[in-house]
Scaffold this motif. Structure first.
Motif, PDB file in Angstrom:
ATOM      1  N   GLN A   1       0.829  -1.212   0.000  1.00 11.70           N
ATOM      2  CA  GLN A   1       0.000   0.000   0.000  1.00 11.70           C
ATOM      3  C   GLN A   1       0.864   1.263   0.000  1.00 11.70           C
ATOM      4  OE1 GLN A   1      -1.794   1.189   3.715  1.00 11.70           O
ATOM      5  NE2 GLN A   1      -3.710   1.752   2.714  1.00 11.70           N
ATOM      6  N   ALA A   2       1.883   1.297   0.860  1.00  6.45           N
ATOM      7  CA  ALA A   2       2.750   2.473   0.941  1.00  6.45           C
ATOM      8  C   ALA A   2       3.508   2.686  -0.363  1.00  6.45           C
ATOM      9  CB  ALA A   2       3.725   2.320   2.105  1.00  6.45           C
ATOM     10  N   PHE A   3       3.897   1.598  -1.014  1.00  6.15           N
ATOM     11  CA  PHE A   3       4.593   1.702  -2.296  1.00  6.15           C
ATOM     12  C   PHE A   3       3.725   2.408  -3.332  1.00  6.15           C
ATOM     13  CE2 PHE A   3       5.343  -0.240  -6.518  1.00  6.15           C
ATOM     14  CZ  PHE A   3       6.646   0.185  -6.735  1.00  6.15           C
ATOM     15  N   PHE A   4       2.456   2.003  -3.411  1.00  2.00           N
ATOM     16  CA  PHE A   4       1.562   2.621  -4.389  1.00  2.00           C
ATOM     17  C   PHE A   4       1.104   4.013  -3.948  1.00  2.00           C
ATOM     18  CE2 PHE A   4       1.239  -1.791  -5.854  1.00  2.00           C
ATOM     19  CZ  PHE A   4       1.480  -1.584  -7.206  1.00  2.00           C
ATOM     20  N   MET A   5       1.115   4.281  -2.637  1.00  2.71           N
ATOM     21  CA  MET A   5       0.858   5.644  -2.175  1.00  2.71           C
ATOM     22  C   MET A   5       1.921   6.591  -2.728  1.00  2.71           C
ATOM     23  SD  MET A   5      -0.305   5.637   1.800  1.00  2.71           S
ATOM     24  CE  MET A   5      -2.003   5.327   2.292  1.00  2.71           C
ATOM     25  N   ARG A   6       3.164   6.129  -2.680  1.00  6.79           N
ATOM     26  CA  ARG A   6       4.258   6.958  -3.195  1.00  6.79           C
ATOM     27  C   ARG A   6       4.101   7.172  -4.699  1.00  6.79           C
ATOM     28  NH1 ARG A   6      10.691   5.760  -2.206  1.00  6.79           N
ATOM     29  NH2 ARG A   6      11.505   7.435  -3.497  1.00  6.79           N
ATOM     30  N   LYS A   7       3.740   6.108  -5.430  1.00 12.77           N
ATOM     31  CA  LYS A   7       3.556   6.248  -6.873  1.00 12.77           C
ATOM     32  C   LYS A   7       2.391   7.177  -7.185  1.00 12.77           C
ATOM     33  CE  LYS A   7       4.432   3.200  -9.830  1.00 12.77           C
ATOM     34  NZ  LYS A   7       4.399   2.072 -10.775  1.00 12.77           N
ATOM     35  N   ALA A   8       1.328   7.104  -6.371  1.00 11.00           N
ATOM     36  CA  ALA A   8       0.181   7.981  -6.582  1.00 11.00           C
ATOM     37  C   ALA A   8       0.568   9.439  -6.364  1.00 11.00           C
ATOM     38  CB  ALA A   8      -0.959   7.589  -5.648  1.00 11.00           C
ATOM     39  N   ALA A   9       1.384   9.692  -5.331  1.00 18.45           N
ATOM     40  CA  ALA A   9       1.816  11.065  -5.060  1.00 18.45           C
ATOM     41  C   ALA A   9       2.659  11.602  -6.214  1.00 18.45           C
ATOM     42  CB  ALA A   9       2.600  11.112  -3.750  1.00 18.45           C
ATOM     43  N   VAL A  10       3.541  10.741  -6.751  1.00 18.11           N
ATOM     44  CA  VAL A  10       4.368  11.153  -7.888  1.00 18.11           C
ATOM     45  C   VAL A  10       3.494  11.441  -9.105  1.00 18.11           C
ATOM     46  CG1 VAL A  10       6.141  10.385  -9.513  1.00 18.11           C
ATOM     47  CG2 VAL A  10       6.416   9.936  -7.076  1.00 18.11           C
ATOM     48  N   ALA A  11       2.392  10.684  -9.251  1.00 17.50           N
ATOM     49  CA  ALA A  11       1.477  10.880 -10.368  1.00 17.50           C
ATOM     50  C   ALA A  11       0.588  12.103 -10.196  1.00 17.50           C
ATOM     51  CB  ALA A  11       0.612   9.634 -10.568  1.00 17.50           C
TER      52      ALA A  11
ATOM     53  N   VAL B   1      12.539  -4.263  19.832  1.00 17.57           N
ATOM     54  CA  VAL B   1      13.513  -3.179  19.690  1.00 17.57           C
ATOM     55  C   VAL B   1      14.056  -3.129  18.263  1.00 17.57           C
ATOM     56  CG1 VAL B   1      15.768  -2.324  20.429  1.00 17.57           C
ATOM     57  CG2 VAL B   1      14.144  -3.198  22.120  1.00 17.57           C
ATOM     58  N   LEU B   2      14.451  -4.288  17.722  1.00 21.81           N
ATOM     59  CA  LEU B   2      15.000  -4.316  16.362  1.00 21.81           C
ATOM     60  C   LEU B   2      13.958  -3.879  15.335  1.00 21.81           C
ATOM     61  CD1 LEU B   2      17.136  -7.595  16.324  1.00 21.81           C
ATOM     62  CD2 LEU B   2      17.913  -5.237  16.563  1.00 21.81           C
ATOM     63  N   ALA B   3      12.702  -4.304  15.541  1.00 28.14           N
ATOM     64  CA  ALA B   3      11.650  -3.934  14.599  1.00 28.14           C
ATOM     65  C   ALA B   3      11.436  -2.430  14.572  1.00 28.14           C
ATOM     66  CB  ALA B   3      10.342  -4.642  14.967  1.00 28.14           C
ATOM     67  N   LEU B   4      11.378  -1.808  15.741  1.00 30.50           N
ATOM     68  CA  LEU B   4      11.127  -0.371  15.806  1.00 30.50           C
ATOM     69  C   LEU B   4      12.304   0.430  15.248  1.00 30.50           C
ATOM     70  CD1 LEU B   4       9.411  -0.112  19.307  1.00 30.50           C
ATOM     71  CD2 LEU B   4       8.333  -0.069  17.060  1.00 30.50           C
ATOM     72  N   VAL B   5      13.522   0.017  15.587  1.00 38.06           N
ATOM     73  CA  VAL B   5      14.701   0.721  15.073  1.00 38.06           C
ATOM     74  C   VAL B   5      14.802   0.547  13.558  1.00 38.06           C
ATOM     75  CG1 VAL B   5      17.224   0.836  15.096  1.00 38.06           C
ATOM     76  CG2 VAL B   5      15.972   0.574  17.237  1.00 38.06           C
ATOM     77  N   GLY B   6      14.622  -0.701  13.084  1.00 32.69           N
ATOM     78  CA  GLY B   6      14.721  -0.966  11.652  1.00 32.69           C
ATOM     79  C   GLY B   6      13.676  -0.226  10.849  1.00 32.69           C
ATOM     80  N   SER B   7      12.433  -0.220  11.325  1.00 34.32           N
ATOM     81  CA  SER B   7      11.375   0.467  10.582  1.00 34.32           C
ATOM     82  C   SER B   7      11.601   1.970  10.565  1.00 34.32           C
ATOM     83  CB  SER B   7      10.005   0.150  11.190  1.00 34.32           C
ATOM     84  OG  SER B   7       9.891   0.670  12.502  1.00 34.32           O
ATOM     85  N   THR B   8      12.107   2.522  11.666  1.00 39.03           N
ATOM     86  CA  THR B   8      12.371   3.958  11.719  1.00 39.03           C
ATOM     87  C   THR B   8      13.458   4.354  10.722  1.00 39.03           C
ATOM     88  OG1 THR B   8      11.747   4.029  14.059  1.00 39.03           O
ATOM     89  CG2 THR B   8      13.043   5.876  13.217  1.00 39.03           C
ATOM     90  N   LEU B   9      14.521   3.558  10.639  1.00 37.26           N
ATOM     91  CA  LEU B   9      15.598   3.844   9.686  1.00 37.26           C
ATOM     92  C   LEU B   9      15.081   3.812   8.253  1.00 37.26           C
ATOM     93  CD1 LEU B   9      18.590   1.798  11.170  1.00 37.26           C
ATOM     94  CD2 LEU B   9      18.255   4.272  11.225  1.00 37.26           C
ATOM     95  N   MET B  10      14.268   2.808   7.947  1.00 37.98           N
ATOM     96  CA  MET B  10      13.765   2.675   6.572  1.00 37.98           C
ATOM     97  C   MET B  10      12.807   3.801   6.211  1.00 37.98           C
ATOM     98  SD  MET B  10      13.268  -1.430   6.054  1.00 37.98           S
ATOM     99  CE  MET B  10      12.549  -1.718   7.664  1.00 37.98           C
ATOM    100  N   VAL B  11      11.929   4.163   7.138  1.00 32.39           N
ATOM    101  CA  VAL B  11      10.981   5.233   6.858  1.00 32.39           C
ATOM    102  C   VAL B  11      11.720   6.548   6.667  1.00 32.39           C
ATOM    103  CG1 VAL B  11       9.133   6.633   7.845  1.00 32.39           C
ATOM    104  CG2 VAL B  11       9.021   4.157   7.999  1.00 32.39           C
ATOM    105  N   TYR B  12      12.720   6.813   7.506  1.00 31.58           N
ATOM    106  CA  TYR B  12      13.478   8.060   7.379  1.00 31.58           C
ATOM    107  C   TYR B  12      14.161   8.139   6.018  1.00 31.58           C
ATOM    108  CZ  TYR B  12      17.051  11.587   8.018  1.00 31.58           C
ATOM    109  OH  TYR B  12      17.853  12.685   7.848  1.00 31.58           O
ATOM    110  N   ARG B  13      14.840   7.061   5.633  1.00 28.04           N
ATOM    111  CA  ARG B  13      15.566   7.051   4.367  1.00 28.04           C
ATOM    112  C   ARG B  13      14.606   7.193   3.180  1.00 28.04           C
ATOM    113  NH1 ARG B  13      17.686   7.650   0.354  1.00 28.04           N
ATOM    114  NH2 ARG B  13      19.637   6.830  -0.499  1.00 28.04           N
ATOM    115  N   SER B  14      13.469   6.482   3.247  1.00 25.28           N
ATOM    116  CA  SER B  14      12.506   6.520   2.147  1.00 25.28           C
ATOM    117  C   SER B  14      11.914   7.913   1.981  1.00 25.28           C
ATOM    118  CB  SER B  14      11.394   5.501   2.393  1.00 25.28           C
ATOM    119  OG  SER B  14      10.409   5.566   1.390  1.00 25.28           O
TER     120      SER B  14
END
Length: 312
Positions: A174-184, A284-297
């Motif tokens: 869903q988030a992937f296509f949200m990004r594509k929709a925003a670009v469109a 802990v790993l899930a929260l740290v990992g998801s935060t890093l990915m969201v920030y970078r994305s």
């Protein structure tokens, strides 16, 4: 013509904070207490979905008030795809919450940026930085830690873990296509409107799963469901409002990390649960990992937006 280098007003820099705080509060409380109607009254989880879909109408109406709702093919295509993956994930989530602990389920779901990142890498050939790959590795490690210590699902065993992973995948897509929709060029409020329509479209599926509408439950069951799911729906509106007032590279990681943290804390304190060492490490790993990915994305998305603006 001279340009000003004066810093932006403080109100513009911090205007997103109240909405992000409300989002964390609403989603954190919703996550911790969403399963109570089923656990206290035996209310069917598909019926919880029905109530949630109806509560989405209010924030959709607020977000679209005075704005144009795009019914074009591009907006409708992306909107329905985004909405159906999101609503399908909700349908699975409510089932997972009836058989498994929220303090494990929500950290797994928070790993959905890993799916988005990998889709961008595979489908769009996007280059991933060190933060993204670090987040993916931490996400995989978290899933392994959760899988070696299921023990909280009772007779359901591994089922709630499987459902949580499926929700993670659905919301990552869903988030992937949200990004594509925003670009469109699809506006956020239009996307939110189509998400609401998609949720309503799946109500018949939920009713079929129950074998019809249940009528033999006390009024407290639908009332409590409406209160908890309204927290979910209005929280989504606060996300839209926070994103429109602040940088996504700041807002998204903050909300992505803090809402599950509040859910975890409330679940552990209110319900007296005690995660195992493996589970705690996985959280802990899930929260740290998801935060890093969201920030970078989100940082990459903002950079793309600047490049497009310069090109125009």
């Amino acid at each position: 013509m001279a340009t000003s280098n004066a810093p932006a007003p403080l109100s513009r820099m911090t205007g997103w904070i109240p909405y992000a705080g409300l989002l964390v509060l609403f989603w954190g409380v919703w996550g911790a207490f969403s399963s109570l109607p089923t656990k206290w009254y035996g209310y069917p989880d598909p019926m919880v979905y029905v109530v949630w879909a109806l509560t989405m109408i209010l924030p959709a109406w607020i977000s679209l008030r005075g704005k144009r709702f795009d019914r074009g093919r591009v907006a409708a295509g992306y909107g329905l795809l985004i909405g159906l993956t999101g609503a399908g994930g909700q349908l699975l989530l409510f089932k997972a919450l009836t058989i498994g602990p929220a303090y494990i389920i929500f950290p797994i779901i928070a790993l959905s940026p890993a799916i988005t990142v990998l889709l961008a890498f595979g489908a769009l050939r996007e280059r991933l930085g060190a933060l993204s790959w670090t987040g993916v590795v931490l996400a995989l490690a978290a899933v392994v830690l959760f899988s070696v210590s299921p023990g909280d699902g009772g007779d359901a065993g591994w089922l709630y873990l499987v459902l949580a992973v499926l929700v993670c995948v659905a919301w990552g897509v869903q988030a992937f296509f949200m990004r594509k929709a925003a670009v469109a060029g699809v506006a956020d409020e239009t996307t939110f409107g189509w998400m609401t329509i998609s949720g309503l479209l799946l109500i018949p599926v939920a009713i079929v799963m129950m074998g019809g509408l249940p009528l033999d439950f006390p009024w407290q069951a639908p009332a409590l469901t409406a209160v908890t799911q309204l927290l979910n729906a209005v929280g989504a509106l606060f996300l839209v409002m926070a994103m429109s007032r602040g940088k996504a590279s700041i807002v998204a990681p903050v909300t992505n990390a803090l809402a599950p943290v509040l859910t975890i804390v409330l679940s552990l304190v209110v319900f007296g649960a005690s995660p195992t060492g493996f589970q705690l490490a996985g959280i802990v790993l899930a929260l740290v990992g998801s935060t890093l990915m969201v920030y970078r994305s989100e940082k990459s998305a903002e950079a793309e937006g600047v490049d497009v603006a310069r090109a125009d």
